[in-house]
Enzyme design. Structure first.
Site, PDB file in Angstrom:
ATOM      1  N   LYS A 183       3.068  38.757 -18.973  1.00  0.00           N
ATOM      2  CA  LYS A 183       1.974  39.013 -18.012  1.00  0.00           C
ATOM      3  C   LYS A 183       2.533  39.005 -16.597  1.00  0.00           C
ATOM      4  O   LYS A 183       3.609  38.444 -16.350  1.00  0.00           O
ATOM      5  CB  LYS A 183       0.871  37.955 -18.130  1.00  0.00           C
ATOM      6  CG  LYS A 183       1.297  36.484 -17.873  1.00  0.00           C
ATOM      7  CD  LYS A 183       1.296  36.031 -16.422  1.00  0.00           C
ATOM      8  CE  LYS A 183       1.648  34.545 -16.263  1.00  0.00           C
ATOM      9  NZ  LYS A 183       2.071  34.177 -14.896  1.00  0.00           N
ATOM     10  N   ASP A 223      -1.563  28.654 -18.919  1.00  0.00           N
ATOM     11  CA  ASP A 223      -1.464  30.111 -18.989  1.00  0.00           C
ATOM     12  C   ASP A 223      -1.694  30.643 -20.399  1.00  0.00           C
ATOM     13  O   ASP A 223      -1.502  31.837 -20.640  1.00  0.00           O
ATOM     14  CB  ASP A 223      -0.074  30.562 -18.511  1.00  0.00           C
ATOM     15  CG  ASP A 223      -0.036  30.758 -17.002  1.00  0.00           C
ATOM     16  OD1 ASP A 223      -1.103  30.688 -16.364  1.00  0.00           O
ATOM     17  OD2 ASP A 223       1.067  30.972 -16.473  1.00  0.00           O
TER      18      ASP A 223
HETATM   19  O1  C5P Z   1      -0.295  23.793 -18.096  1.00  0.00           O
HETATM   20  P1  C5P Z   1       1.177  23.861 -18.030  1.00  0.00           P
HETATM   21  O2  C5P Z   1       1.861  22.878 -18.936  1.00  0.00           O
HETATM   22  O3  C5P Z   1       1.722  25.237 -18.212  1.00  0.00           O
HETATM   23  O4  C5P Z   1       1.578  23.454 -16.550  1.00  0.00           O
HETATM   24  C1  C5P Z   1       2.884  23.105 -16.182  1.00  0.00           C
HETATM   25  C2  C5P Z   1       2.833  22.332 -14.878  1.00  0.00           C
HETATM   26  O5  C5P Z   1       2.434  23.207 -13.809  1.00  0.00           O
HETATM   27  C3  C5P Z   1       1.827  21.217 -14.855  1.00  0.00           C
HETATM   28  O6  C5P Z   1       2.405  20.026 -15.297  1.00  0.00           O
HETATM   29  C4  C5P Z   1       1.469  21.120 -13.398  1.00  0.00           C
HETATM   30  O7  C5P Z   1       2.482  20.431 -12.689  1.00  0.00           O
HETATM   31  C5  C5P Z   1       1.541  22.556 -12.929  1.00  0.00           C
HETATM   32  N1  C5P Z   1       0.246  23.256 -12.951  1.00  0.00           N
HETATM   33  C6  C5P Z   1      -0.723  22.917 -12.022  1.00  0.00           C
HETATM   34  N2  C5P Z   1      -1.911  23.601 -12.026  1.00  0.00           N
HETATM   35  C7  C5P Z   1      -2.132  24.604 -12.886  1.00  0.00           C
HETATM   36  C8  C5P Z   1      -1.150  24.967 -13.827  1.00  0.00           C
HETATM   37  C9  C5P Z   1       0.035  24.273 -13.840  1.00  0.00           C
HETATM   38  O8  C5P Z   1      -0.549  22.027 -11.194  1.00  0.00           O
HETATM   39  N3  C5P Z   1      -3.290  25.278 -12.827  1.00  0.00           N
END
Ligand code: C5P
Length: 297
Positions: free
Chosen positions: A14, A139
């Site tokens: 994406k 995501d």
């Molecule tokens: O959700 P995911 O594990 O992909 O996110 C990885 C990191 O990115 C999270 O631990 C956080 O630090 C940051 N993040 C965030 N806000 C989001 C998505 C991700 O702060 N909307």
């Protein structure tokens, strides 16, 4: 030849055409408003039923195939949610680079959920799949939509773009390019948090810009492009803005960073010869730079 019992799922990459980070949440994540489109290019996940346990093979050596891989995390989450005791063997044809902001791991995870659901007779409906996807990563839910979406919250609130707006995106040619280094998503968010509140875009402003674009059928996607992640990424990784500025000046392109990077993209007119643009990218970032001429799905 693959055994007949093997199912194969496309896991698209994406890009974020619009990514406004609006603030930090009490749970530490960030709220965002983002327009995301899948690409007509990505990984392929093959799956075949096994008596018990899950395993993962990958054709790219540096991809972890242990339980840190989101494919196996998805399998565990699926088993917990359904009580399914059986197992599966996954084989991942990995094309999407890691640390790119192209959603590779997240898309693989959703392909794994879809694959397991198909393998055992679709026990999970749309809502439960969406909840599982949100658990696996911010995501992930967007990949259940099969087309361009608006993503809100931390990524769990996904709305397909209205048909007219989606039609302004579908099939658009896009050049995606990434330097040899990647950018860690938690690092990028931490940089944003360190520069708060200036680094955040007020939600009303972000929603206003999106609404204006949605409501104007004449507004090309080029007028929407935005990414809150660019300032922190560009401050540290100067090779990014240096090349993007150059591509703007030399070729009249308006390239952007995708997600937290390090992949960038430029929308290209169909008639343009990408050769000189690709040559400029390789000249700046070296032969190991990743370059892809593809389309929005
Ligand atoms: O959700 P995911 O594990 O992909 O996110 C990885 C990191 O990115 C999270 O631990 C956080 O630090 C940051 N993040 C965030 N806000 C989001 C998505 C991700 O702060 N909307």
């Amino acid at each position: 030849m693959l055994p007949v019992s093997t199912l194969s799922f496309f896991a698209p990459a994406k890009i974020n055409l619009f990514l406004a980070i609006t603030g930090r949440r009490p749970d530490g994540y960030h709220n965002l408003v983002s327009v995301v489109a899948p690409l007509a290019w990505g990984d392929t996940l093959h799956v075949e039923a096994a008596k018990e346990g899950w395993s993962l093979d990958c054709d790219v050596a540096d991809v972890p195939v242990d339980e840190t891989n989101l494919v196996l995390k998805a399998a565990q989450a699926f088993a917990r949610a359904t009580g399914e005791a059986g197992g599966a063997r996954f084989r991942l044809e990995k094309r999407i680079p890691m640390g790119a902001g192209l959603g590779g791991g997240s898309s693989d995870a959703v392909a794994a959920l879809r694959a397991l659901n198909a393998l055992v007779g679709q026990p999970l409906g749309t809502e439960r799949l969406a909840a599982l996807a949100a658990e696996l990563g911010s995501d992930c839910p967007l990949f259940l939509a099969d087309g361009p979406v608006v993503m809100r919250g931390r990524g769990e609130r996904v709305t397909p773009l209205p048909a007219e707006a989606a039609a302004r995106l579908r099939g658009r040619r896009v050049l995606v390019f990434k330097p040899a280094f990647g950018i860690s998503t938690p690092w990028a968010y931490a940089q944003l948090a360190a520069q708060a509140p200036a680094s955040y875009r007020p939600e009303v402003e972000a929603e206003g810009a999106l609404t204006r674009w949605l409501e104007d059928p004449q507004a090309a996607v080029e007028t929407l492009l935005l990414n809150s992640m660019e300032p922190p990424a560009f401050r540290k990784f100067v090779a990014l803005p240096t090349l993007l500025d150059q591509l703007g000046k030399e070729f009249g392109l308006a390239p952007r960073l995708s997600g937290s990077g390090s992949a960038c993209y430029a929308l290209l007119p169909n008639t343009v010869d990408a050769g000189p643009v690709i040559a400029a990218i390789r000249e700046a970032w070296g032969e190991s730079a990743f370059v892809l001429d593809t389309r929005l799905l």
